[in-house]
Motif scaffolding. Structure first.
Motif, PDB file in Angstrom:
ATOM      1  N   HIS A  36       0.848  -1.191   0.000  1.00  0.00           N
ATOM      2  CA  HIS A  36       0.000   0.000   0.000  1.00  0.00           C
ATOM      3  C   HIS A  36       0.886   1.244   0.000  1.00  0.00           C
ATOM      4  CE1 HIS A  36       0.307   0.974   4.476  1.00  0.00           C
ATOM      5  NE2 HIS A  36       0.941  -0.180   4.378  1.00  0.00           N
ATOM      6  N   GLU A  37       0.255   2.419  -0.003  1.00  0.00           N
ATOM      7  CA  GLU A  37       0.961   3.707  -0.046  1.00  0.00           C
ATOM      8  C   GLU A  37       1.880   3.792  -1.263  1.00  0.00           C
ATOM      9  OE1 GLU A  37       0.189   6.104   2.137  1.00  0.00           O
ATOM     10  OE2 GLU A  37      -1.206   4.670   3.025  1.00  0.00           O
ATOM     11  N   CYS A  38       1.364   3.378  -2.416  1.00  0.00           N
ATOM     12  CA  CYS A  38       2.150   3.429  -3.651  1.00  0.00           C
ATOM     13  C   CYS A  38       1.813   4.719  -4.394  1.00  0.00           C
ATOM     14  CB  CYS A  38       1.838   2.205  -4.516  1.00  0.00           C
ATOM     15  SG  CYS A  38       2.783   2.150  -6.059  1.00  0.00           S
ATOM     16  N   TYR A  39       2.507   5.793  -4.046  1.00  0.00           N
ATOM     17  CA  TYR A  39       2.231   7.100  -4.649  1.00  0.00           C
ATOM     18  C   TYR A  39       2.764   7.141  -6.073  1.00  0.00           C
ATOM     19  CZ  TYR A  39       2.508  12.074  -5.653  1.00  0.00           C
ATOM     20  OH  TYR A  39       2.382  13.296  -6.256  1.00  0.00           O
ATOM     21  N   ARG A  40       1.911   7.630  -6.991  1.00  0.00           N
ATOM     22  CA  ARG A  40       2.323   7.758  -8.390  1.00  0.00           C
ATOM     23  C   ARG A  40       1.835   9.094  -8.930  1.00  0.00           C
ATOM     24  NH1 ARG A  40      -0.046   2.914  -7.766  1.00  0.00           N
ATOM     25  NH2 ARG A  40      -1.822   3.265  -9.151  1.00  0.00           N
ATOM     26  N   GLU A  41       2.659   9.721  -9.744  1.00  0.00           N
ATOM     27  CA  GLU A  41       2.315  11.015 -10.318  1.00  0.00           C
ATOM     28  C   GLU A  41       2.763  11.046 -11.768  1.00  0.00           C
ATOM     29  OE1 GLU A  41       3.279  15.782  -9.734  1.00  0.00           O
ATOM     30  OE2 GLU A  41       3.921  14.340  -8.215  1.00  0.00           O
ATOM     31  N   LEU A  42       1.819  11.305 -12.672  1.00  0.00           N
ATOM     32  CA  LEU A  42       2.130  11.361 -14.090  1.00  0.00           C
ATOM     33  C   LEU A  42       3.297  12.303 -14.342  1.00  0.00           C
ATOM     34  CD1 LEU A  42       1.385  10.672 -17.022  1.00  0.00           C
ATOM     35  CD2 LEU A  42      -0.192  12.611 -16.986  1.00  0.00           C
ATOM     36  N   ASP A  43       4.255  11.842 -15.172  1.00  0.00           N
ATOM     37  CA  ASP A  43       5.479  12.598 -15.458  1.00  0.00           C
ATOM     38  C   ASP A  43       6.353  12.751 -14.221  1.00  0.00           C
ATOM     39  OD1 ASP A  43       5.079  12.910 -18.123  1.00  0.00           O
ATOM     40  OD2 ASP A  43       4.172  14.888 -17.977  1.00  0.00           O
ATOM     41  N   GLY A  44       6.139  11.906 -13.238  1.00  0.00           N
ATOM     42  CA  GLY A  44       6.918  11.992 -12.012  1.00  0.00           C
ATOM     43  C   GLY A  44       7.182  10.612 -11.441  1.00  0.00           C
ATOM     44  N   THR A  99       7.349   9.698 -23.710  1.00  0.00           N
ATOM     45  CA  THR A  99       6.041  10.360 -23.701  1.00  0.00           C
ATOM     46  C   THR A  99       5.219   9.995 -22.467  1.00  0.00           C
ATOM     47  OG1 THR A  99       5.010   8.518 -24.883  1.00  0.00           O
ATOM     48  CG2 THR A  99       5.988  10.282 -26.215  1.00  0.00           C
ATOM     49  N   GLN A 100       4.096  10.689 -22.297  1.00  0.00           N
ATOM     50  CA  GLN A 100       3.180  10.334 -21.217  1.00  0.00           C
ATOM     51  C   GLN A 100       2.586   8.948 -21.444  1.00  0.00           C
ATOM     52  OE1 GLN A 100       0.377  13.617 -20.908  1.00  0.00           O
ATOM     53  NE2 GLN A 100       1.630  14.579 -19.346  1.00  0.00           N
ATOM     54  N   GLU A 101       2.372   8.573 -22.706  1.00  0.00           N
ATOM     55  CA  GLU A 101       1.886   7.224 -22.996  1.00  0.00           C
ATOM     56  C   GLU A 101       2.871   6.175 -22.477  1.00  0.00           C
ATOM     57  OE1 GLU A 101       1.915   9.709 -25.126  1.00  0.00           O
ATOM     58  OE2 GLU A 101      -0.222  10.008 -25.557  1.00  0.00           O
ATOM     59  N   HIS A 102       4.163   6.479 -22.620  1.00  0.00           N
ATOM     60  CA  HIS A 102       5.183   5.557 -22.105  1.00  0.00           C
ATOM     61  C   HIS A 102       5.130   5.511 -20.578  1.00  0.00           C
ATOM     62  CE1 HIS A 102       8.918   3.277 -22.033  1.00  0.00           C
ATOM     63  NE2 HIS A 102       9.330   4.068 -21.062  1.00  0.00           N
ATOM     64  N   TRP A 103       4.885   6.673 -19.936  1.00  0.00           N
ATOM     65  CA  TRP A 103       4.772   6.686 -18.470  1.00  0.00           C
ATOM     66  C   TRP A 103       3.635   5.760 -18.040  1.00  0.00           C
ATOM     67  CZ3 TRP A 103       1.526   7.246 -14.454  1.00  0.00           C
ATOM     68  CH2 TRP A 103       2.078   7.517 -13.194  1.00  0.00           C
ATOM     69  N   TYR A 104       2.490   5.844 -18.711  1.00  0.00           N
ATOM     70  CA  TYR A 104       1.349   4.996 -18.362  1.00  0.00           C
ATOM     71  C   TYR A 104       1.662   3.518 -18.600  1.00  0.00           C
ATOM     72  CZ  TYR A 104      -1.920   8.904 -17.690  1.00  0.00           C
ATOM     73  OH  TYR A 104      -2.568  10.017 -17.216  1.00  0.00           O
TER      74      TYR A 104
END
Length: 424
Positions: A36-44, A99-104
Motif C-alpha cells: 500500500h501507499e504506492c504514490y504515483r504522479e504522471l510525469d513523475g 512520452t506520457q503514454e510511455h509513463w502509463y
C-alpha cells in the motif's frame, strides 16, 4: 530496465521482511499482507509501496481496521534496502524517458509485476504456522481499486473476505431507475449512461428545491441541447438559487450563449449569466463528459463590454489555478490564438492549457514556438505561467531553455523565483 531483476528483488526483500516480522512477533498470526501507499504522479515518481501486515490478535482489539492498511500497527515491514532504492530510481528514469503514454505503460507494467509479487508471497507463506488458513496477500492501491485486489487473490478467498463488495455493487444495480432521480447526485454516473432517456426525468427534477441544481448540471453534462432542454433550463435559470447558477452554466455548454448575453441587461442576472458564459473555459472535458470546443470569443465579448463588475467577475472566475480543463488537439488552434489576445486573462488561460504534454509531439512542434513567445509578455504573471507550461513539456522544451534561463534575471521577483525553480 531489467524487470525480472526488479521482481526477484521485491520478492526476496518482502520475504525477508515477513520472516523478520514473524521472529519478532511469534504470538501473532497474519491474516493479510498488503502492499500500500504506492504514490504515483504522471510525469513523475512511481514510488515503491510499503508492505503492511495485520494479525488476528490485533484485529480482535480493533475490528474496524481490518482492511484499513493505514491503521495497522505494522504499516511497513519492508527492510530498508539499497537495492530497492536503486531500482526505484531506475523505474523513475524508465517512466519519464519518453512520452506520457510511455509513463502509463511503465505504470501498468509495474502494477502487473506487483500482482505477481503478491502471488509469489502467498505461495511461500500460505500454510505457515504464523498465518491463518484464509491468508491473503494483495495490493491495496491508494486509488481504492478493488479490482486490483481481486487480481491478487483466488475467487474462493475473494468470496470469503470481500463478498460485501459484490453485495454493495448488486444493491446499486438493483436500485430502480426512477429512484436515480430522487438522489441524482449519488447516481450521476448511471444517469449520464442513460443518455437521451435521462432528459425527461431530469427536466422534471429541475423544480425540486433539493435536487434541482444537480439535474441542471447533468443536463449540461449530457450535451444534448434539445428544444425541451433549452426551454426548461431557461425557465430554471429565472429561479434564484443554485439551480439558477447551474442552469446558466449548462445553457452555455449547450451553446445558448446568445440568450445569456441578453440576460446581462438585467442587473439581477448579471453575475449568474456572466458566470454561465464562462463555463466552457472551466468544463472538465477529461472526465468522461461531452467535450466542449475551446472558444475564447465569449469571454472576449464579455471583457469588451468594459463594465467593472463583469471584468472583476471574469478575472475571479478565470484566475490561474481555478480552470482545470484539458484541451484536445483540435483546440490547439484556438489556444494559440488566445496567446495573442489583448486580454491578460485570456493569455493566461491559453498559456496554462498549452502546458499539457499529453497533447503529443506533433502538437508540441506547432504550439511550443508560439508558447515560448509569451516568455517576453509584458505581464509578469503570463511570463511566470509560460515558464511552468514549457517546463511540463520536459525534453521537448530544450530549444527554449536559454530564453527560460534569462528570466532568472527578470525584473519581477516571482518570475525570477519560478525561473530558478523549473531548473532546480
Amino acid at each position: 530496465m531489467d524487470w525480472k531483476q526488479l521482481e526477484e528483488t521485491f520478492v526476496a526483500e518482502s520475504e525477508k521482511g515477513i520472516q523478520r516480522w514473524m521472529k519478532r512477533n511469534p504470538k501473532h498470526h497474519a491474516y493479510a499482507f498488503a502492499f500500500h501507499e504506492c504514490y504515483r504522479e504522471l510525469d513523475g515518481a512511481i514510488a515503491f509501496p510499503w508492505l503492511g501486515v495485520n494479525s488476528v490478535e490485533k484485529l480482535a482489539k480493533d475490528e474496524d481496521c481490518k482492511w484499513s492498511e493505514a491503521d495497522w500497527v505494522w504499516q511497513n515491514i519492508l527492510p530498508s534496502s539499497p537495492n530497492l532504492k536503486r531500482l526505484e530510481a531506475e523505474v523513475f528514469d524508465e517512466a519519464n524517458k519518453s512520452t506520457q503514454e510511455h509513463w502509463y505503460r511503465t505504470e501498468k507494467r509495474f502494477i502487473t509485476m506487483m500482482v505477481r509479487v503478491t502471488k509469489a508471497l502467498y505461495r511461500t507463506f500460505a500454510g505457515h504456522p504464523q498465518t491463518t488458513d484464509d491468508l491473503i496477500v494483495y495490493f491495496g492501491d491508494e486509488d481504492g481499486d478493488v479490482e486490483l485486489v481481486r487480481r491478487c487473490i483466488s475467487k474462493k478467498l475473494w468470496k470469503k473476505h470481500f463478498s460485501f463488495v459484490d453485495e454493495a455493487e448488486n444493491a446499486v444495480i438493483a436500485v430502480a431507475i426512477e429512484d436515480y432521480f430522487k438522489d441524482p447526485y449519488s447516481f450521476e454516473k448511471q444517469i449520464l449512461e442513460m443518455g437521451a432517456d435521462a432528459i425527461e426525468p431530469l427536466c422534471r427534477t429541475l423544480s425540486d428545491p433539493e435536487n434541482g441544481w444537480c439535474a441542471a448540471s447533468l443536463l449540461g453534462d449530457l450535451g444534448i441541447g434539445t428544444k425541451q432542454v433549452i426551454k426548461e433550463l431557461r425557465k430554471a435559470m429565472k429561479i434564484q438559487g443554485s439551480a439558477s447558477d447551474h442552469s446558466a452554466r449548462s445553457l452555455s455548454l449547450l451553446g445558448d450563449n446568445d440568450y445569456l448575453f441578453r440576460q446581462l441587461s438585467d442587473p439581477k442576472k448579471v453575475e449568474v449569466a456572466a458566470t454561465g458564459i464562462l463555463a466552457g473555459l472551466q468544463h472538465h472535458a477529461n472526465d468522461g463528459l461531452v467535450p466542449i470546443t475551446l472558444d475564447y470569443r465569449p469571454v472576449e465579448r464579455l471583457l469588451e463590454m468594459k463594465t467593472a463588475k463583469i471584468t472583476r467577475l471574469v478575472n475571479r472566475e478565470l484566475k490561474p489555478g481555478s480552470c482545470f480543463i484539458q484541451i484536445r488537439p483540435s483546440d490547439v488552434g484556438e489556444a494559440i490564438r488566445g496567446l495573442d489576445s489583448r486580454h491578460t486573462v485570456v493569455r493566461q488561460h491559453a498559456v496554462c492549457v498549452l502546458g499539457e504534454r499529453g497533447l503529443g509531439k506533433a502538437v508540441g512542434e506547432k504550439a511550443l514556438p508560439k508558447l515560448a513567445e509569451r516568455l517576453h509578455d509584458k505581464v509578469a504573471n503570463v511570463r511566470r505561467l509560460t515558464l511552468l507550461s514549457l517546463s511540463y513539456w520536459k525534453a521537448a522544451a530544450k530549444p527554449y531553455h536559454a530564453a527560460m534561463r534569462k528570466l532568472q534575471r527578470d525584473k519581477d521577483a516571482r518570475v525570477r523565483e519560478y525561473a530558478r525553480h523549473v531548473f532546480r
